[in-house]
Motif scaffolding. Structure first.
Motif, PDB file in Angstrom:
ATOM      1  N   LEU A  82      73.702  63.337  29.082  1.00 24.58           N
ATOM      2  CA  LEU A  82      74.462  64.390  29.762  1.00 24.58           C
ATOM      3  C   LEU A  82      73.743  64.860  31.020  1.00 24.58           C
ATOM      4  N   ARG A  83      72.451  65.031  30.912  1.00 24.58           N
ATOM      5  CA  ARG A  83      71.686  65.502  32.072  1.00 24.58           C
ATOM      6  C   ARG A  83      71.687  64.459  33.197  1.00 24.58           C
ATOM      7  N   LEU A  84      71.625  63.191  32.822  1.00 26.42           N
ATOM      8  CA  LEU A  84      71.696  62.126  33.820  1.00 26.42           C
ATOM      9  C   LEU A  84      73.068  62.099  34.490  1.00 26.42           C
ATOM     10  N   VAL A  93      78.925  71.855  27.764  1.00 21.83           N
ATOM     11  CA  VAL A  93      78.786  70.927  26.628  1.00 21.83           C
ATOM     12  C   VAL A  93      77.316  70.796  26.244  1.00 21.83           C
ATOM     13  N   LEU A  94      76.465  70.711  27.242  1.00 22.33           N
ATOM     14  CA  LEU A  94      75.026  70.614  26.980  1.00 22.33           C
ATOM     15  C   LEU A  94      74.540  71.827  26.193  1.00 22.33           C
ATOM     16  N   SER A 135      67.252  74.515  23.862  1.00 17.50           N
ATOM     17  CA  SER A 135      68.557  74.862  24.425  1.00 17.50           C
ATOM     18  C   SER A 135      68.524  74.525  25.907  1.00 17.50           C
ATOM     19  N   TYR A 136      69.617  74.843  26.605  1.00 15.14           N
ATOM     20  CA  TYR A 136      69.698  74.445  28.007  1.00 15.14           C
ATOM     21  C   TYR A 136      70.251  75.578  28.856  1.00 15.14           C
ATOM     22  N   LEU A 137      69.754  75.649  30.083  1.00 16.57           N
ATOM     23  CA  LEU A 137      70.273  76.558  31.099  1.00 16.57           C
ATOM     24  C   LEU A 137      70.647  75.667  32.278  1.00 16.57           C
ATOM     25  N   GLY A 138      71.963  75.433  32.455  1.00 18.94           N
ATOM     26  CA  GLY A 138      72.359  74.374  33.375  1.00 18.94           C
ATOM     27  C   GLY A 138      71.859  73.067  32.814  1.00 18.94           C
TER      28      GLY A 138
END
Length: 610
Positions: A8-10, A443-444, A453-456
């Motif tokens: 997803l990040r890619l 979604v991330l 977890s993720y921020l952006g």
């Protein structure tokens, strides 16, 4: 690249067009390190669709990441196809996914993969390098359609994708078309029967036809994604292994709403929304009016009090405006009528789902009704122009045209006022919610679990100290640590260069100037007569003029003395050392927060290059 979070990040990274290749590669390495806790033991090579000159006409954009493991047979090729970005993409959305009449971007996807394989010389490998497609939104339709038609990919991974369309495949893929014609007894020259077949039967046939290729397709879909709702419309079918994520628990999503509304209603609503969104993004409400109605608002605004003069001066433009309206209004009116006649169902379900309030529902319904009334008014006015022009009286025709232009201006301005109401901030918040649910970042966040977890696209770690929960942006911390040390290394290097320049340039300058003086002395002593003028300027009478026969210069060169800059150099070096200490204390503070998570210390060590 085996974790969904990393993929997803890619995929999100593929949208960052302003990055240089070096920055892009560095980010890929950093993401891999953060997600796996290991360095990527491979070379990364990047190639874009712009470099390959692919997609210039279709609007396709993509970037290839070649993971070159230097002969250990673990090479991989990732194709990051971009989703909807501009007006070309939205135009393709309508033609390809709603009408099912276009597959140019899917063809460009396949063409780009072939160009990448040729560029990296992967075509002749005994063990061919796996090609993995990463996609979001429109790009899922492109990657999957290319895979189904051309076997482009070994694997396809997608997030919130625009689903595959069996009408699109029927109209553009010969093998699928032949299979459908055989199954449903459609004659080869028949272009209409396909749309009369029961959509459920056609969907089931398509899913079965592609079931083997579907095994290589993997999707993550938010229940709140508007494209997931749109995939309930006839034509769309979902392939592959699908993981559903509830990214916005405050709302139930729009899928159930769409399933309750006839697909022809959704299709009209969808097409109108896409046209309006695309045009308004390009030029605001005036841009939307010009795109949807085919009228130039500058021409409309010229129509005023001195109507005869305006008409005679701008007759060609006004006549063109009337012709465009006559061409566009009937279809537009039909679309708006579809929405108004189903307003209670469409907007009532939005209210039930909590996206809008009852007052907002009433307001939206009222403004759409107003737009319908004004469109009917334009149509009636256009009909009256035909009757007036049929009289054959030139003067009557001019009067009729002027009266019609004034009426049309009133109707258009009323529609513009309704569109302004529909663009109110509180109504646009609904669109923001839906847009967020379509994003990769949401979604991330939905995939977040445990301490991660993720921020952006940044990765966060969470730890507890006493009754306090502390979140640390590990991605930002690693960036600060690595980039901070790089900056300090560059600064220290500049200080050493400065010190070397002092030690080199000042003695060199002294020697250079000493040499010049000595050359001058030699010249004076060798050619004394040349310097007679120096003596003459001190003699006031010609009879006292003398000749210079010999000059002897008595020279003394003292050793070089210059200001000592050692103290200043020392202070510069100390400032670097203090900054190093600060960064190391910063690192230690974060590591102390996560004493049980040894991977945090490992990440810092690896990013430092130890």
């Amino acid at each position: 690249m085996h974790s969904p979070e990393l993929r997803l990040r890619l995929t999100q990274l593929g949208y960052e067009d302003k990055l240089s290749k070096e920055e892009f590669i560095e980010k890929v390495k950093r993401m891999y390190l953060e997600e796996t806790g290991k360095e990527l033991q491979a070379d990364i090579k990047v190639y874009t669709s712009k470099e390959a000159r692919v997609g210039e006409q279709s609007g396709y954009d993509g970037i290839a990441i070649y993971i070159d493991t230097k002969g250990n047979k673990k090479d991989e090729l990732y194709i990051l196809s971009q989703g909807t970005k501009n007006i070309k993409d939205w135009d393709y959305n309508i033609k390809a996914m709603l009408a099912g009449k276009d597959n140019r971007q899917a063809k460009s996807t396949n063409k780009f993969v072939k160009a990448v394989q040729h560029h990296f010389k992967l075509n002749n490998n005994e063990n061919s390098t796996p090609v993995i497609g990463l996609s979001h939104s429109l790009a899922h339709n492109n990657n999957t359609t290319a895979h189904l038609m051309h076997n482009t990919f070994d694997k396809v991974y997608s997030i919130n994708g625009a689903q595959t369309n069996y009408y699109q495949l029927y109209n553009t893929n010969f093998h699928f078309k032949r299979a459908v014609q055989s199954e449903f007894s459609i004659s080869p020259g028949d272009t209409h029967t396909i749309y009369d077949i029961d959509p459920n039967q056609l969907r089931q046939f398509a899913e079965n036809h592609y079931k083997d290729k579907a095994k290589n397709i993997h999707q993550i879909i938010s229940k709140d994604d508007p494209l997931y709702a749109a995939s309930a419309v006839r034509g769309f079918f979902t392939l592959g292994n699908v993981e559903m994520v509830d990214t916005n628990p405050n709302y139930p999503g729009l899928r159930s709403l769409v399933e309750d509304i006839p697909d022809e209603v959704i299709q009209d609503f969808q097409e109108l929304a896409i046209q309006y969104t695309t045009a308004s993004n390009q030029g605001g409400i005036n841009g939307a009016m010009q795109e949807i109605f085919g009228v130039n608002m500058n021409v409309v605004n010229k129509i005023g009090d001195n109507s005869l003069k305006t008409y005679m001066t701008n007759q060609t433009e006004i006549d063109g405006m009337i012709r465009q309206l006559d061409k566009k209004v009937p279809g537009l009116l039909q679309q708006v009528k579809t929405i108004t006649s189903n307003a209670d169902l469409i907007f009532g379900r939005l209210e039930d789902a909590g996206y809008i309030s009852n007052a907002q529902k009433q307001l939206i319904g009222k403004e759409f009704s107003n737009i319908e009334t004004e469109l009917e008014g334009i149509q009636e006015t256009l009909s009256s122009i035909v009757d007036v022009r049929g009289t054959g009286n030139f003067i009557t025709q001019i009067g009729g045209d002027i009266a019609a232009a004034l009426k049309i201006k009133g109707h258009i301005n009323a529609i513009k006022d309704s569109l302004k109401v529909l663009n109110q901030e509180d109504l646009l918040k609904v669109l923001d919610e839906l847009k967020a649910s379509h994003s990769i970042m949401e979604v991330l966040s939905g995939l977040s679990h445990g301490k991660k977890s993720y921020l952006g696209t940044d990765m966060l770690f969470t730890t507890n100290h006493g009754n306090k929960e502390i979140k640390v942006n590990i991605s930002a911390a690693l960036r600060m640590y690595q980039e901070g040390k790089t900056v300090l290394e560059e600064k220290l290097s500049k200080i050493h260069q400065f010190q070397a320049a002092i030690d080199r340039e000042i003695p060199k300058s002294y020697d250079r100037n000493k040499y010049k003086v000595m050359r001058k002395i030699d010249d004076i002593e060798a050619n004394p007569s040349v310097y007679t003028h120096i003596l003459r300027k001190h003699l006031y009478f010609s009879r006292l003029d003398k000749k210079v026969r010999r000059i002897q210069v008595h020279d003394v060169f003292f050793p070089l003395e210059h200001t000592n800059l050692d103290e200043e150099i020392y202070e510069l070096k100390q400032s670097v050392q203090k900054s190093y200490t600060y960064i190391e204390n910063y690192r230690k503070a974060i590591e102390d927060l996560f004493t049980e998570e040894k991977e945090v210390a490992t990440l810092f060590r690896l990013v430092e290059g130890d």
